[in-house]
Design a protein around this motif. Sequence first.
Motif, short mmCIF file in Angstrom:
data_model
loop_
_atom_site.label_atom_id
_atom_site.label_comp_id
_atom_site.label_asym_id
_atom_site.label_seq_id
_atom_site.Cartn_x
_atom_site.Cartn_y
_atom_site.Cartn_z
N ILE A 111 -56.84 35.55 -12.57
CA ILE A 111 -57.95 34.56 -12.32
C ILE A 111 -59.02 34.80 -12.52
CG2 ILE A 111 -58.99 33.29 -10.70
CD1 ILE A 111 -55.39 32.98 -9.08
N GLY A 112 -59.47 34.80 -13.13
CA GLY A 112 -61.31 35.35 -13.65
C GLY A 112 -62.44 35.18 -13.23
N SER A 113 -62.11 33.55 -12.38
CA SER A 113 -63.41 33.13 -11.98
C SER A 113 -63.24 32.12 -10.71
CB SER A 113 -64.44 32.06 -13.12
OG SER A 113 -63.77 31.43 -13.80
N CYS A 114 -63.87 32.16 -10.07
CA CYS A 114 -63.37 31.21 -8.41
C CYS A 114 -65.12 29.87 -8.99
CB CYS A 114 -63.25 31.95 -7.83
SG CYS A 114 -61.41 32.43 -7.57
N ALA A 115 -64.61 29.22 -8.67
CA ALA A 115 -65.72 27.62 -8.36
C ALA A 115 -65.32 27.39 -6.69
CB ALA A 115 -65.89 26.24 -9.58
N SER A 116 -66.93 27.16 -6.89
CA SER A 116 -66.92 26.40 -5.40
C SER A 116 -67.23 24.82 -5.34
CB SER A 116 -68.57 26.99 -4.81
OG SER A 116 -68.95 28.77 -5.13
N LEU A 117 -67.25 24.91 -4.52
CA LEU A 117 -67.37 23.02 -3.75
C LEU A 117 -69.62 23.50 -3.15
CD1 LEU A 117 -67.07 20.30 -3.11
CD2 LEU A 117 -66.74 20.95 -0.81
N MET A 118 -70.11 22.68 -4.71
CA MET A 118 -71.37 22.42 -4.04
C MET A 118 -71.76 21.55 -3.72
SD MET A 118 -72.64 24.64 -7.91
CE MET A 118 -74.32 25.00 -7.32
N VAL A 119 -72.69 20.95 -2.81
CA VAL A 119 -73.00 20.15 -2.56
C VAL A 119 -74.57 19.63 -2.30
CG1 VAL A 119 -70.74 19.23 -0.49
CG2 VAL A 119 -73.12 20.25 0.56
N PHE A 120 -74.61 18.27 -2.54
CA PHE A 120 -76.00 17.71 -2.58
C PHE A 120 -76.88 18.42 -1.29
CE2 PHE A 120 -74.88 14.99 -6.27
CZ PHE A 120 -75.75 15.66 -7.09
N ALA A 121 -78.34 19.00 -1.50
CA ALA A 121 -78.35 19.60 0.20
C ALA A 121 -78.95 18.45 0.60
CB ALA A 121 -79.66 20.77 -0.45
N HIS A 122 -79.59 17.92 0.00
CA HIS A 122 -79.84 16.32 1.22
C HIS A 122 -78.83 15.20 1.23
CE1 HIS A 122 -79.71 14.79 -3.13
NE2 HIS A 122 -80.39 13.62 -2.80
N ARG A 123 -77.25 15.66 1.01
CA ARG A 123 -76.79 15.00 1.07
C ARG A 123 -75.44 15.71 1.09
NH1 ARG A 123 -75.82 9.24 0.24
NH2 ARG A 123 -74.29 9.42 1.13
N PRO A 124 -75.05 16.63 2.09
CA PRO A 124 -73.74 17.23 2.41
C PRO A 124 -72.71 16.95 2.35
CG PRO A 124 -75.22 16.85 4.28
CD PRO A 124 -75.74 16.31 3.27
N ASP A 125 -72.76 15.01 2.12
CA ASP A 125 -71.77 15.10 2.68
C ASP A 125 -71.01 14.10 1.19
OD1 ASP A 125 -73.91 12.82 2.08
OD2 ASP A 125 -72.79 10.78 2.63
N ILE A 126 -71.82 14.57 -0.07
CA ILE A 126 -71.19 14.38 -1.46
C ILE A 126 -71.80 15.03 -2.45
CG2 ILE A 126 -72.75 13.47 -3.27
CD1 ILE A 126 -71.99 10.86 -1.49
N VAL A 127 -70.44 15.05 -3.17
CA VAL A 127 -70.20 16.33 -3.75
C VAL A 127 -71.68 16.73 -5.17
CG1 VAL A 127 -68.68 17.37 -5.87
CG2 VAL A 127 -67.38 15.96 -3.65
N GLN A 128 -72.02 18.06 -5.34
CA GLN A 128 -72.50 18.66 -6.34
C GLN A 128 -71.91 18.63 -7.66
OE1 GLN A 128 -74.53 21.89 -7.79
NE2 GLN A 128 -75.04 20.03 -9.62
N SER A 129 -71.40 19.58 -7.17
CA SER A 129 -69.87 20.42 -8.27
C SER A 129 -68.87 20.49 -7.82
CB SER A 129 -70.47 21.55 -9.38
OG SER A 129 -69.62 21.89 -10.04
N ALA A 130 -67.74 20.47 -8.57
CA ALA A 130 -66.46 21.29 -7.95
C ALA A 130 -65.87 21.62 -9.43
CB ALA A 130 -65.25 19.93 -7.18
N GLY A 131 -66.74 21.92 -9.59
CA GLY A 131 -65.89 23.22 -10.70
C GLY A 131 -66.43 22.48 -12.10
N ILE A 132 -66.33 23.28 -12.92
CA ILE A 132 -66.96 21.77 -14.81
C ILE A 132 -65.87 21.43 -14.95
CG2 ILE A 132 -68.21 22.93 -16.70
CD1 ILE A 132 -69.19 24.86 -15.82
N ALA A 133 -65.92 20.65 -15.76
CA ALA A 133 -64.71 19.91 -16.44
C ALA A 133 -65.07 19.26 -17.87
CB ALA A 133 -64.55 18.56 -15.57
N ILE A 134 -64.48 19.26 -18.97
CA ILE A 134 -64.66 19.00 -20.49
C ILE A 134 -63.56 18.38 -20.73
CG2 ILE A 134 -63.74 21.63 -21.47
CD1 ILE A 134 -65.88 21.79 -22.94
N ASP A 135 -63.89 17.81 -22.30
CA ASP A 135 -63.36 16.94 -22.77
C ASP A 135 -63.31 17.29 -24.16
OD1 ASP A 135 -65.33 15.44 -23.88
OD2 ASP A 135 -65.29 13.78 -22.71
N ARG A 136 -62.29 16.71 -25.10
CA ARG A 136 -62.16 17.06 -26.07
C ARG A 136 -63.37 17.00 -27.44
NH1 ARG A 136 -58.31 14.37 -29.46
NH2 ARG A 136 -59.35 15.67 -30.93
N ALA A 137 -64.23 16.26 -27.26
CA ALA A 137 -65.77 16.01 -27.52
C ALA A 137 -66.08 17.25 -27.31
CB ALA A 137 -66.29 15.05 -27.61
N ALA A 138 -66.35 18.28 -25.96
CA ALA A 138 -66.68 19.30 -26.16
C ALA A 138 -68.08 18.47 -24.99
CB ALA A 138 -67.80 19.94 -27.35
#
Length: 314
Positions: A111-138
């Motif tokens: 394991i080289g890295s760990c991602a946080s659950l980032m939420v919007f400061a003004h809407r902490p019930d909504i996800v801003q990031s749960a790690g990075i996703a990517i597809d074949r189109a980069a």
Amino acid sequence: MRAFAPVSVVIPTWRGAAWLPRCLEALSRQTCRPLEVVLIQNGGPSLELSSPPELPLRFHRNPINLGFAAAVNQGIWMTRAPYVAVLNDDAFPEPEWLESLLEAMEAGPEIGSCASLMVFAHRPDIVQSAGIAIDRAAIAWDRLRGHPVAQAQAPAEVFGASAGAALYRRAMLEALKGFDGRFFAYLEDVDLAWRAQIAGWRCIYVPRARVHHLTSASLGEGAPLHRFLLGRNKVWLAVKNAPAEDLPLIFLYDLLALGYALLRHRDRWALEGRRAGLRGIRPFLAERRPGSPRVLSPLVPPWEVPRRWSPFPA
């Protein structure tokens, strides 16, 4: 519970005086404290901070703004702890953030890295990031962005970690030579994650490691420089890392994205960024070490791509 974590925290800052004290205060309340906190100021007037006394803070000031990626690298190489946490100055971790990331990291040496659950400061019930996703189109985006936090409670292996709030293994950073400082800002964490995937490292998303994030507080979401850097760095990202068989698909999707930006938003900065990327492409071609990420998200039709960046679900 351990009193101290074998972690150095690196915080790059630029124009962050308004929210940096809140960030440092949140760090001082961690259930296990870092060995040190390194604050890298990227130019601007000298900061006058009253840091919490229990926080082992070091400070380095650059005379000019070197960019996020270069500043983080400075902090990495100034420290020696086996793990390095990178935190935006506009990100405010909850007390169990560092302990939760460290527990996940120590589950395996691959394991080289760990991602946080980032939420919007003004809407902490909504996800801003749960790690990075990517597809074949980069095309890279914040995983689960806009979803309710309740839908982001399962740990998972992901493509990469948003460098706004992430934990990295120093051995991985040293093997990959850290972030690519030429990116300045934006997509530098995607580039690092892609190179890590090619090298065989894993990234784990840790939902207990929650961070409240103001989101692009320094430049502003959608600012011209933001759009320019995204366009330029997308070219360099693909040239450095994408397999040859995926390049036609990447070109097609990016051409459509550029057309959308020009026609719908009259966004010349997206075009100027790509032009700058092409003008500076030569060293990235010379360094090209392509590979397909092990963790890929499904490709979607071009007209569905903008939904991935919607702040909140429709």
